[in-house]
Write an enzyme that holds these catalytic residues in place. Structure first.
Site, short mmCIF file in Angstrom:
data_model
loop_
_atom_site.label_atom_id
_atom_site.label_comp_id
_atom_site.label_asym_id
_atom_site.label_seq_id
_atom_site.Cartn_x
_atom_site.Cartn_y
_atom_site.Cartn_z
N ASP A 389 4.57 17.73 -6.32
CA ASP A 389 5.78 18.36 -5.80
C ASP A 389 6.54 19.04 -6.94
O ASP A 389 6.23 18.85 -8.11
CB ASP A 389 6.64 17.28 -5.13
CG ASP A 389 7.81 17.88 -4.38
OD1 ASP A 389 7.73 19.05 -3.97
OD2 ASP A 389 8.82 17.17 -4.20
N GLU A 392 6.91 24.50 -8.72
CA GLU A 392 7.06 25.98 -8.72
C GLU A 392 7.16 26.53 -10.14
O GLU A 392 6.71 27.65 -10.35
CB GLU A 392 8.30 26.37 -7.90
CG GLU A 392 8.15 26.11 -6.41
CD GLU A 392 8.14 24.62 -6.04
OE1 GLU A 392 8.78 23.85 -6.77
OE2 GLU A 392 7.49 24.25 -5.06
N ASP A 463 10.03 22.15 2.26
CA ASP A 463 11.19 21.58 2.95
C ASP A 463 11.63 22.41 4.15
O ASP A 463 12.58 23.21 4.07
CB ASP A 463 12.35 21.42 1.96
CG ASP A 463 11.99 20.41 0.88
OD1 ASP A 463 10.95 19.74 1.01
OD2 ASP A 463 12.75 20.30 -0.10
C1 GLC Z 1 11.28 17.82 -2.48
C2 GLC Z 1 10.03 17.76 -1.62
C3 GLC Z 1 10.18 16.68 -0.58
C4 GLC Z 1 10.44 15.35 -1.27
C5 GLC Z 1 11.68 15.45 -2.16
C6 GLC Z 1 11.91 14.18 -2.98
O1 GLC Z 1 12.36 18.24 -1.75
O2 GLC Z 1 9.76 18.99 -1.03
O3 GLC Z 1 9.03 16.60 0.22
O4 GLC Z 1 10.64 14.34 -0.32
O5 GLC Z 1 11.54 16.54 -3.05
O6 GLC Z 1 10.84 13.92 -3.80
#
Ligand code: GLC
Length: 750
Positions: A389, A392, A463
């Protein structure tokens, strides 16, 4: 923008590369070695008139004025042509207007000056697909897009401004009545795609840096174009079978007790489930590759407890590494100079979840190896997959400046060039690390990616929110990702941000019930949305569709097998199989699963019925068994527990018995659902003692776990059905290499 000398080269009969000389020095992050069939031809050496300069067995290329390219098929149909007219001035905002917007606190997606831009003519009624995870509808014509991987949790909508999303897949498909082709701009800088927004007569693409280097990909069908694109950028390898099951997630399950009780509930309510995800709170102070001893004192023990219930653990990893002396990942990275640097040569800092953080330089093979090796810290504690995650990469203290430096393997690159492949390279590191650590097919999920990431990772759309519009857009978004070479994809079921209602969750699990990445995930501080959080009916509907997903898992796996060979996505727009039927071109709220199932989910609050378009052929209503002639719109009643699903008459669907998770011992029986092509004909034939119309299906089977299949350890079955009785089934083996052959194959006539 300087005019550059362009060259053209045939990569094969259907693929042309158009590029400037400097592109030959560039290392592509997406395309492997290209075996070019012919030498590059400089366009400028061609005279003023339209002259033929290149011919392959499928394409013919002409050039006018030393620069305007036209591509024809061998029958002489014009496929694609450069725009040689005047260009409209882009109505960019003035500096004063931008200032004013910023002063009012608005986020402004600014367009950087483009280093080059290519303009092509719309010849007629084209629609445009692809471009990765961009929101909105299937057809991208009339909008403009930016490729710049962005962690942007605002509600995502398509509204004509450059909306960058998490992923950059600079590839699109153009479909016209008499032509179809794809264009892949292999450029990792901020790139721009104007699909007829600036002027309805043409489209353009360009980038803020780098050099022109794009591929024209021909073919007779959308499928052939995708085949060509994935020939260049790679295909998703076969996943582990369990990864196709249901995943339960939330930010964050914060302790062993919570995870244990979650597993208990999943089993108590008989919800099939193969994985629980651990979000950032399993870590020690958000330090990646650590586990909080307080919250998860015995992760290994928890993992084996869950394994007994058939549930695996998947954990999140972010690239942002906490800058803290004494934290070994940080210390080693500093010592070996593994982190990105400022132009002054200092390690670059920004902030992510752990606060002050630094960014690994994945452009270097040594860093990828080091990062991948960390996976073992997790797999040795029972973790079975890694969810990447914030890659980017996300940065809480403003964007990384363009001039942050990445040292790679001797080639120094600026952030502006590396940004869009950061997630891609992190996925590669994770894939390779997991493979080394476990010998199994790595399970990686990513948020950010670039063209070619499909070789390493599955992806989710980031998200989204618990909004009906986001449920609606999930269908075209997954279909466009599939047409962009990313087949193993899904959305956060129920929506991540905002609060789900029971009805929304039900419709979402219905709409996603064939998604290869099938995960319910929600954000901290939102209402909980596990299947049992609402009422009996919601629980029942969730269970019904999760069970349906598992029922057809052997079919989904067959589609993964097909994809690994051809690049065909699992979820397909109707246009992929009914290209000549224009009614399918902008069908945003239906999709095909392979070629045999058509799903028409309800995506509006309160709807109790919906219009369904059935393309040509006969379709069998999955729930009622009614056989319905296609090429028309029908009205289907769809109370909350019904997602309209149809099976194409003349199909064989491999399925399995109800299970709570994927285990070798519950894969011993295969069910074959046979949907005769023509029921009436079938009966008459049988009475007359004649063979009915025969239907054939190839089914793939292996151990669903490791790479033994690459050494021939797999089975390929050929099923043939004729008539209307199960006695009409014949089974033969095309390939026999896996010892776990089915003990029973049961045929069901539908
Ligand atoms: C980001 C991710 C989400 C995750 C959050 C906390 O927003 O896209 O899926 O739950 O971070 O790690």
């Amino acid at each position: 923008m300087k005019e550059e000398q362009l060259y053209i080269q045939a990569v094969n009969d259907q693929i042309l590369r158009i590029f400037s000389k400097d592109a030959l020095q560039k290392q592509s992050f997406a395309v492997g070695d290209i075996q070019a069939l012919s030498e590059a031809i400089p366009l400028s050496e061609v005279g003023a008139a339209k002259e033929k300069i290149l011919e392959t067995r499928k394409l013919s290329v002409k050039v006018a004025g030393g620069r305007f390219l036209s591509v024809f098929d061998r029958e002489g149909t014009l496929l694609c042509e450069d725009w040689d007219g005047e260009r409209q001035e882009t109505q960019a905002l003035s500096e004063t207007e931008l200032e004013q917007l910023r002063a009012e606190g608005h986020a402004v997606d600014e367009m950087a000056a483009q280093a080059f831009s290519v303009v092509k003519r719309f010849v007629g009624d084209e629609v445009v697909y692809g471009l990765g995870d961009k929101t909105g509808f299937l057809n991208k014509r009339g909008y403009q897009y930016m490729m710049w991987n962005s962690d942007n949790p605002d509600p995502h909508v398509e509204n004509g401004t450059f909306k960058a999303m998490y992923k950059s897949i600079p590839f699109f498909i153009v479909l016209r009545e008499d032509a179809v082709y794809g264009i892949f701009l292999d450029n990792t800088y901020r790139s721009y795609f104007d699909m007829g927004y600036e002027d309805t007569r043409y489209y353009s693409f360009g980038a803020a840096g780098g050099v022109p280097d794009y591929y024209f990909i021909g073919g007779d069908t959308i499928a052939e174009v995708i085949y060509g694109y994935t020939e260049l950028t790679g295909r998703a390898p076969l996943p582990q079978l369990w990864t196709l099951g249901y995943h339960q997630s939330r930010w964050s399950y914060g302790s062993s007790e919570e995870v244990r009780s979650l597993a208990e509930k999943l089993r108590k309510y008989e919800i099939p489930c193969d994985a629980i995800h651990l979000d950032i709170d399993y870590m020690d102070h958000f330090k990646v590759f650590t586990v909080s001893g307080e919250a998860f004192p015995d992760l290994t023990g928890l993992g084996s407890e869950l394994a007994k219930q058939g549930i695996r653990l998947v954990s999140i990893i972010d690239p942002g590494t906490k800058a803290e002396a004494g934290y070994s990942l940080y210390d080693t990275g500093i010592e070996k100079e593994y982190f990105a640097k400022t132009k002054e040569g200092e390690v670059y800092h920004n902030a992510v979840w752990p606060g002050d953080s630094v960014y690994p330089d994945y452009t270097s093979a040594a860093v990828r190896q080091w990062w991948g090796d960390q996976a073992e810290l997790l797999t040795s504690q029972g973790i079975q997959g890694i969810w990447n995650d914030m890659n980017e990469p996300a940065s809480f203290q403003g964007p990384l400046p363009d001039d942050v430096l990445f040292y790679g393997d001797g080639t120094v690159r600026r952030h502006e060039e590396v940004h869009n492949v950061y997630g891609h390279l992190m996925a590669q590191a994770t894939y390779e690390g997991l493979k080394r650590a476990t010998g199994k097919r790595p399970f990686v999920i990513t948020r950010a990616c670039y063209s070619g990431s499909q070789k390493y990772t599955t992806a989710w759309t980031g998200d989204n929110q618990s909004l009906w519009t986001h449920l609606q857009m999930s269908i075209p978004q997954l279909l466009n990702l599939g047409m962009s070479g990313m087949p193993l994809v899904g959305t956060d079921i129920g929506g991540f941000g905002a609060n789900a209602t029971p009805e929304l969750l039900c419709r979402w699990v219905e709409a996603s019930c064939f998604a290869p990445l099938f995960r319910n995930h929600s954000a901290k501080f939102t209402r909980r949305q596990e299947p049992w959080q609402f009422d009996q009916r919601t629980l029942y509907i969730n269970r019904k569709y999760i069970a349906l997903h598992y029922h057809f898992l052997p079919y989904l796996y067959d589609l993964c097998y097909e994809e690994s060979l051809t690049g065909m996505p699992v979820l397909r727009p109707l246009a992929m199989h009914y290209q000549n039927d224009k009614n399918t071109w902008e069908c945003n709220d239906e999709y095909l699963v392979g070629s045999q199932i058509l799903a028409a989910p309800v995506t509006s609050q309160g709807a109790k019925a919906r219009m369904v378009y059935l393309p040509e052929g006969t379709w069998v209503d999955y729930w009622s068994g009614e056989r319905i002639p296609g090429s028309r719109y029908i009205l289907r009643e769809a109370p909350l527990e019904v997602c309209p699903i149809y099976v194409r008459a003349g199909s064989i669907l491999p399925a399995m018995e109800p299970v709570l998770s994927i285990q070798p011992e519950n894969m011993k029986k295969l069910i074959l659902e046979f949907y005769p092509a023509d029921r009436q004909m079938g009966k008459e034939n049988e009475l007359a003692g004649k063979k009915g119309q025969e239907v054939r299906y190839i089914h793939y089977q292996d151990n669903g776990t490791d790479f033994a299949y690459q050494d021939g350890e797999y089975n390929l079955y050929e099923f043939r059905f004729s008539g209307e009785r199960s006695s009409g089934l014949s089974v033969s083996m095309i390939h026999e290499g896996y010892e776990g052959k089915y003990q029973t194959i049961e045929a069901v006539i539908r």
